[in-house]
Design an enzyme around this catalytic site. Structure first.
Site, mmCIF file in Angstrom:
data_model
loop_
_atom_site.group_PDB
_atom_site.id
_atom_site.type_symbol
_atom_site.label_atom_id
_atom_site.label_comp_id
_atom_site.label_asym_id
_atom_site.label_seq_id
_atom_site.Cartn_x
_atom_site.Cartn_y
_atom_site.Cartn_z
ATOM 1 N N GLY A 95 1.722 -1.708 5.437
ATOM 2 C CA GLY A 95 2.389 -2.769 6.181
ATOM 3 C C GLY A 95 1.362 -3.774 6.619
ATOM 4 O O GLY A 95 0.219 -3.750 6.158
ATOM 5 N N CYS A 105 0.837 -1.203 0.000
ATOM 6 C CA CYS A 105 0.000 0.000 0.000
ATOM 7 C C CYS A 105 0.866 1.244 0.000
ATOM 8 O O CYS A 105 2.065 1.177 0.256
ATOM 9 C CB CYS A 105 -0.892 0.016 1.222
ATOM 10 S SG CYS A 105 -1.952 -1.429 1.313
ATOM 11 N N TYR A 146 11.993 -4.378 -6.100
ATOM 12 C CA TYR A 146 10.789 -4.352 -6.926
ATOM 13 C C TYR A 146 9.758 -3.317 -6.525
ATOM 14 O O TYR A 146 9.178 -2.650 -7.380
ATOM 15 C CB TYR A 146 10.107 -5.731 -6.867
ATOM 16 C CG TYR A 146 8.779 -5.800 -7.596
ATOM 17 C CD1 TYR A 146 8.742 -6.037 -8.964
ATOM 18 C CD2 TYR A 146 7.577 -5.609 -6.919
ATOM 19 C CE1 TYR A 146 7.526 -6.089 -9.641
ATOM 20 C CE2 TYR A 146 6.365 -5.658 -7.592
ATOM 21 C CZ TYR A 146 6.345 -5.900 -8.951
ATOM 22 O OH TYR A 146 5.160 -5.953 -9.609
#
Ligand code: 5GP
Ligand code: SF4
Ligand code: MG
Length: 465
Positions: free
Chosen positions: A107, A1, A246
């Site tokens: 998280g 997120c 990434y």
């Protein structure tokens, strides 16, 4: 997120829209905003889908007045994975005796199931399936005199990864868990302030990067400036290594390092560790591109765009259902036949998770007439699931959880397959001496199985470390 917040700017909602749009790569399922205005009070909007499709018209932004606001872009790693309901879209809001507060979280709390159970037993009524809602209920139970005090107390009961942006009527609050697993940065915007998951979102709103919020730090920002506290003990940084590989955008700066430069350096390390004779280095776009550039530079093998990406598709792994993900590869990537034909091709990708992407890409490259296919992967084998906010499938679905490198090579049916070593990856992120096995400098649990926070909920469900 992705999380983003502003204070002290005219039309906060427009800045939130820009910031969240720049963080869209961190979550594409849904987005939400809360603002506060003296007359209108707290205002919120939560929508499924992209920021640009929901938060660009004045019609929507005018419903979000105020000079203070926070926002969130979501992809589901907790709650009902892959089937986001609007009730799971953040920010979450709570009314307390001293006023309202909104919370946006990046998280994953590793003890959320336990917390939820205890809270429900004591009378909390949950509205969503999200781990983040525990924070609101813990705040409601706290006897703290101010909202930051209550948040502090609530977060001391939370385990796992949290980078949080929150707000009251007058304050913007930022907080990172004690290990700083997920990123969070502070920026200056005229007379106002910005909190953001990544620096790329500071750039888009024209904010100046001030500093990172530190692991275990809580900042409370008002018209008077930034007040900093360290409410959690046992601080030591275990930032997510996969953000470098990434997850973050290549134009962001993490820990003082350019993400692009780190990824290019991963390619350099890979070319040193696993050289191979070939005619062409191709990235699997977009995530493999900087590493492929580094690989080509170091090996002297020409770089070329052998695979072309349709820019109108999202990231494959952020569309959570397996069926859509399988379709996704072909909708998203096509082979540049004219370039590939007759060549020995090195394909550089960021990671192999389930192996479905790599298999399809190999088939496409061979169909186009490649003479050989060699995979070079910019991360070590992903053998363990992440419980800290990156969506990985269960352990059994991870190719590397039950196959050696050679078995994976045979499964993908390619001429060679090599992953960067964990030490090589540490060198690429700037740790010259490599990984310290006693005290790893980063979280690398998805590669090593060395989890810096015990994933309590998962262990209760039978997960074995
Ligand atoms: P695979 O087909 O091996 O599952 O997917 C590998 C590729 O897709 C990588 O290039 C990576 O960018 C992306 N990817 C797909 N699924 C996931 C996932 O669940 N987690 C992560 N971290 N990356 C994924
Ligand atoms: Fe990042 Fe992997 Fe750690 Fe998850 S397990 S926080 S993806 S390094
Ligand atoms: Mg990829």
């Amino acid at each position: 997120c992705g999380v983003f917040g502003v204070i002290g700017v005219a039309d906060a909602a427009s800045f939130l829209a820009l910031g969240l749009h720049a963080l869209q790569h961190r979550g594409q399922e849904a987005a939400g905003m809360v603002t506060h205005d003296a007359e209108a009070g707290f205002c919120s909007a939560r929508r499924m889908g992209y920021v640009r499709d929901n938060f660009t018209s004045r019609k929507v932004l005018d419903t979000l007045p105020g000079t203070l606001g926070i926002g969130h872009v979501r992809y589901s790693t907790s709650g009902h994975k892959g089937q986001t309901a609007i009730r799971d879209v953040q920010p979450f809001f709570g009314e307390f005796s001293m006023g309202g507060a909104a919370v946006a979280h990046n998280g994953n709390l590793t003890n959320a199931a336990t917390l939820r159970r205890e809270l429900i037993e004591r009378g909390s009524i949950f509205q969503s399936s999200s781990d983040t809602e525990c924070i609101i209920h813990l705040m409601a139970r706290s006897m703290g005199r101010s909202i930051p005090d209550r948040m502090e107390e609530a977060l001391r009961k939370c385990e796992g990864a949290f980078s949080i942006v929150a707000m009251t009527r007058t304050k913007l609050i930022g907080c990172r868990d004690a290990l700083g697993v997920r990123p969070l940065v502070l920026g200056r915007l005229g007379d106002g302030w910005v909190l953001s998951s990544e620096t790329c979102a500071l750039d888009i709103v024209g904010a100046e990067f001030v500093r990172e919020i530190e692991p275990g730090e809580m900042v409370v920002i008002t018209g008077q400036g930034v007040e900093s506290n360290f409410p959690f003990k046992n601080r030591s940084s275990r930032f997510c290594l996969f953000e470098h590989v990434y997850f973050s955008r290549p134009d962001s700066i993490l820990g003082g390092r350019s993400v692009y430069e780190t990824r290019r350096q991963i390619g350099v390390e890979l070319a040193r560790e696993a050289p191979v004779e070939a005619d062409l280095v191709c990235p699997v776009p977009d995530s493999g591109t900087p590493a492929a550039i580094g690989f080509s530079h170091e090996s002297g093998i020409p770089y070329g765009m052998g695979i072309i990406r349709n820019q109108y598709m999202g990231r494959t792994f952020i569309e959570p259902s397996e069926q859509i993900r399988n379709m996704g590869v072909r909708l998203k990537l096509n082979v540049n036949r004219a370039l590939i034909r007759g060549k020995r091709v090195i394909l550089v990708d960021d990671s192999v998770v389930r192996g479905t992407t790599s298999r399809k890409i190999k088939e496409m490259i061979l169909d186009a007439g490649a003479a050989e296919v060699h995979f070079r992967i910019a991360s070590p084998p992903t053998a363990w699931p992440c419980f800290y906010g990156v969506d990985t499938p269960e352990r059994e679905k991870l190719l590397a959880s039950h196959m050696s490198e050679e078995e994976m090579r045979r499964h993908l049916d390619v001429d060679s397959l090599k992953f960067i070593t964990l030490d090589g990856l540490y060198r690429a992120v700037g740790v010259a001496e490599g990984r310290d096995p006693q005290k790893p400098q980063y979280c690398d649990a998805c590669f090593s199985g060395d989890y810096p926070v015990v994933p309590a909920d998962m262990i209760e469900k039978g997960f074995q470390l």
